[in-house]
Structure formats: structure tokens, C-alpha cells
Design a protein around this motif. Structure first.
Motif, PDB file in Angstrom:
ATOM      1  N   HIS A 241       0.837  -1.213   0.000  1.00  0.00           N
ATOM      2  CA  HIS A 241       0.000   0.000   0.000  1.00  0.00           C
ATOM      3  C   HIS A 241       0.868   1.258   0.000  1.00  0.00           C
ATOM      4  N   GLN A 242       1.966   1.214   0.715  1.00  0.00           N
ATOM      5  CA  GLN A 242       2.835   2.388   0.836  1.00  0.00           C
ATOM      6  C   GLN A 242       3.435   2.807  -0.520  1.00  0.00           C
TER       7      GLN A 242
ATOM      8  N   ALA B 287      12.107   2.228  -0.707  1.00  0.00           N
ATOM      9  CA  ALA B 287      11.333   3.052   0.234  1.00  0.00           C
ATOM     10  C   ALA B 287      10.442   2.198   1.132  1.00  0.00           C
TER      11      ALA B 287
ATOM     12  N   SER C 264       1.854   3.469  -2.987  1.00  0.00           N
ATOM     13  CA  SER C 264       0.941   4.421  -3.622  1.00  0.00           C
ATOM     14  C   SER C 264       1.254   5.867  -3.251  1.00  0.00           C
ATOM     15  N   ALA C 265       2.194   6.082  -2.339  1.00  0.00           N
ATOM     16  CA  ALA C 265       2.619   7.454  -2.024  1.00  0.00           C
ATOM     17  C   ALA C 265       3.335   8.062  -3.234  1.00  0.00           C
ATOM     18  N   ARG C 266       3.260   9.394  -3.360  1.00  0.00           N
ATOM     19  CA  ARG C 266       3.864  10.056  -4.521  1.00  0.00           C
ATOM     20  C   ARG C 266       5.343  10.296  -4.316  1.00  0.00           C
ATOM     21  N   TYR C 267       6.126   9.248  -4.470  1.00  0.00           N
ATOM     22  CA  TYR C 267       7.581   9.409  -4.368  1.00  0.00           C
ATOM     23  C   TYR C 267       8.110  10.091  -5.632  1.00  0.00           C
TER      24      TYR C 267
END
Lengths: 207, 207
Positions: B98-99, B113, B101-104
Motif C-alpha cells: 500500500h505504501q 522506500a 501508492s505514495a507520490r515518491y
């Protein structure tokens, strides 16, 4: 032990074995019944596992149809009338829903054949499934003919929704595990699901 | 109590509420990580819930991408290199998945990450997820630009598969509930599943 298959290994698999294997690879699939009606009033109901979310503004769902295989009357009816319904399949009628995949002649209503109830609402020409707790009415917006195999990707706009208020949380989330919506895997496996967790919106600095 | 919404009711919903609701309507969704790499060697990993079976001869999967939202680097990399991997998400790492989906930023590898391991095999340019028990390598075959919203439907041919032999039955069925593959509903709910039944091929005279 891990099994590895190359492109030529996959191509040389027995046809039925390959259909089972490839149908299982995408993961869990949605389990829905699509209701349609032709211009003569003949109702049709078909199980599909390929409904997919396309967008929420406008609110659109897509579905893959293989017209040379089962839901061919469904596809023909959507092209002719532009309306269809999508209805969740629940634990208490998944066996009846599966039976709609049999190749009934066009003059047989699968509703009647399997014992589910056609129901009309919202001014939609196509029949809903009364027994379903999530009923979605759609109008055809686009269709794409896939080139690599004889399938069509059909997109409909959501023009009507009916669902149990108790299945909605305060922020619009539909808690489908609470209403026993089922999931499909492969061609013939049916599942029910439990919630593992609802996760917060992910940001780069969260962890 | 049942809630009914018409097209104009749906359009006038709060944007976030509508996104939650519409994302939940299709039913359970597949939960996969897509691995890609750009021509500079930068690896990318992105969670997607829109992988769908398109056909088993040729063996093809499709996926909806919204390039203006999250997996934009994924889409760009597929268009540039033509290769991508699809990897099942299991119960033991769904939070890490799920992580992604963060905008890296583009120069950050989501593998690093979130703590998952890129792994290469089968001569595929794109990275697989070592922790996944179902690893699929694909080559781009077709892409369709959806007209009604800014999304793309991308189809890839399966050119490599690696999976646990213990998850396959004698007829090619993948028993994904036995390897704790998860399902997604809505935007942020994760589920595990139990089997209800495997049903025989339906014929009009069976019941």
C-alpha cells in the motif's frame, strides 16, 4: 518448489490447463451478474468476473466481453439497447449465479432458469437482480475492440445505484465483506472475504 | 433501508465521498504490484487494483492506468521499455505494498522506500518482487486511450511465470487463497479470502 514457465512453455500447455492457469493469474476477481433485455423484451442474465473500475468523475465501470464464448447475448443486447445493470453476487446465491454461465438458447431467460428475480427501477430499460444488495444501472459510453483476441472492452456510465445503507460508512466506503459479496478466482472458484485492514492515504514520509 | 442514487445525485456527491463509493461498486479487486525500470536503470514499483484477465490464447492481462494520478512513472516506463511485471500481494506484506501508492519522486525506488526486494529473471528487463509467490513477466502488446476520462487500458502478453508449485492443482487451477493473496475493495480496504466452493462447468440441464 517454484515452477518457472517461459513464453514457449505457456504456449505448449494443454488448452484447458492453460485456461485454468491464466485465468487465475490476475488475482481475485469481482463477481457480478449483468442484466440486459433485447428490443423484443427478452431478458438475459450473465455472470462476469471482469468488471473493473475505470473512473469516478465521470463515474464509469468497464467490462471485458468474449462474444464468441458465453455472455454473447449480453454483449449484443448492450450494443442494441445501450443499457445494462451490474449486480453484486452474494454468498447466498453464488451457485445460482454460476449456473447463468451455461449456454442457454436466446429465448430462455437465465433469471427464470436459475431462480433469480428480474426487477426494474430508476427508469432503466435493463433488469436488475432483486436478490442483489448492490444494484448498478449503466448506460453505454464507449466500446473498444481488442486486437490481440476476439474480445471487447465495454465502458458504461453509472446512472443509478441502489444499495443497503448499512453497507456504507460515513465517508462513502462500501463495506462489501459485511454484505457477503463474493470474489471469483480462476474460472470456477468462489470465495468470501474478511477485512484485514483499512489503510490511511499513503504519503512519502509515512511508514 | 435501501439508498437510491440517480445520475444527478451521483454527480452532486462530495468528490472524496464519490471516489470512495464508486471505487467500491465493482466488487473485490485484484491486488498486484507492477514493477518497471526506465532506460536509466531507475526501478519503480506501484500497487494497482485494476489488473484484469483478457484472454488465455494468447495469454494476455490488461490494466487501467490513470497517468495523472499515481502510477504515472509505471505507465511511462511501460511505454518506453515495453516490459513490466505483475506480482501478487500477500497478507504478510500488504501494508508495504500500500505504501508504494505514495507520490515518491521519480528518482526514488519504491522497492527501497517500502522494503521489498527487486529481483530479475527470465531475461525480463523489469524487476519482479522477490517476496511475491506469483510473479508474471509481460511484454506490451496494445494500449487504448480511454476517451471519457484521462486513463489508458494497457494490455500485455504473459512471457514468463514463476509460482509455487504447491499452489497449483492437477488441472492448472491456482489456489490463491492458500498462498494468502489479498483482495482490495474501494480505495483502501484489504481482505483475505476463504474458498466457498469450486463449481463444475455449467450446462443448461445441470442444476
Amino acid at each position: 518448489m517454484n515452477l518457472q514457465l517461459t513464453a514457449s512453455d505457456i504456449q505448449s500447455l494443454d488448452k484447458r490447463y492453460r485456461a485454468n492457469l491464466i485465468n487465475g493469474l490476475s488475482g481475485f476477481k469481482s463477481a457480478n451478474l449483468i442484466g440486459t433485455k433485447d428490443h423484443d423484451g427478452q431478458e438475459n442474465l450473465s455472470i462476469v468476473s471482469s468488471v473493473v473500475h475505470v473512473g469516478s468523475d465521470p463515474s464509469v465501470l468497464g467490462c471485458i466481453f468474449r462474444p464468441n464464448i458465453v455472455p454473447r447475448h449480453t454483449y449484443e443486447n448492450i450494443m442494441a439497447t445501450e443499457y445494462f445493470t451490474i449486480n453484486h453476487i452474494h454468498k447466498d446465491f453464488y451457485q445460482q449465479a454460476h449456473q447463468t454461465s451455461a449456454r442457454y438458447p436466446k429465448n430462455v431467460s437465465e433469471f427464470e432458469a436459475v431462480g433469480l428475480t428480474p426487477d426494474y427501477r430508476g427508469g432503466i430499460l435493463a433488469p436488475f437482480v432483486l436478490e442483489s444488495q448492490v444494484k448498478i444501472g449503466l448506460k453505454l459510453v464507449e466500446t473498444y475492440d481488442i486486437k490481440c483476441n476476439p474480445t471487447h472492452f465495454v465502458i458504461g456510465e453509472i446512472v443509478f445505484i441502489e444499495l443497503a445503507e448499512s453497507a456504507l460508512d460515513d465517508e462513502g466506503r462500501l463495506l462489501i465483506h459485511q454484505i457477503d459479496t463474493v470474489a471469483i478466482s480462476g474460472l470456477d472458484q468462489y470465495h468470501d472475504a474478511d477485512i484485514l485492514g483499512q489503510l490511511p492515504y499513503a504519503k512519502p514520509d509515512s511508514k
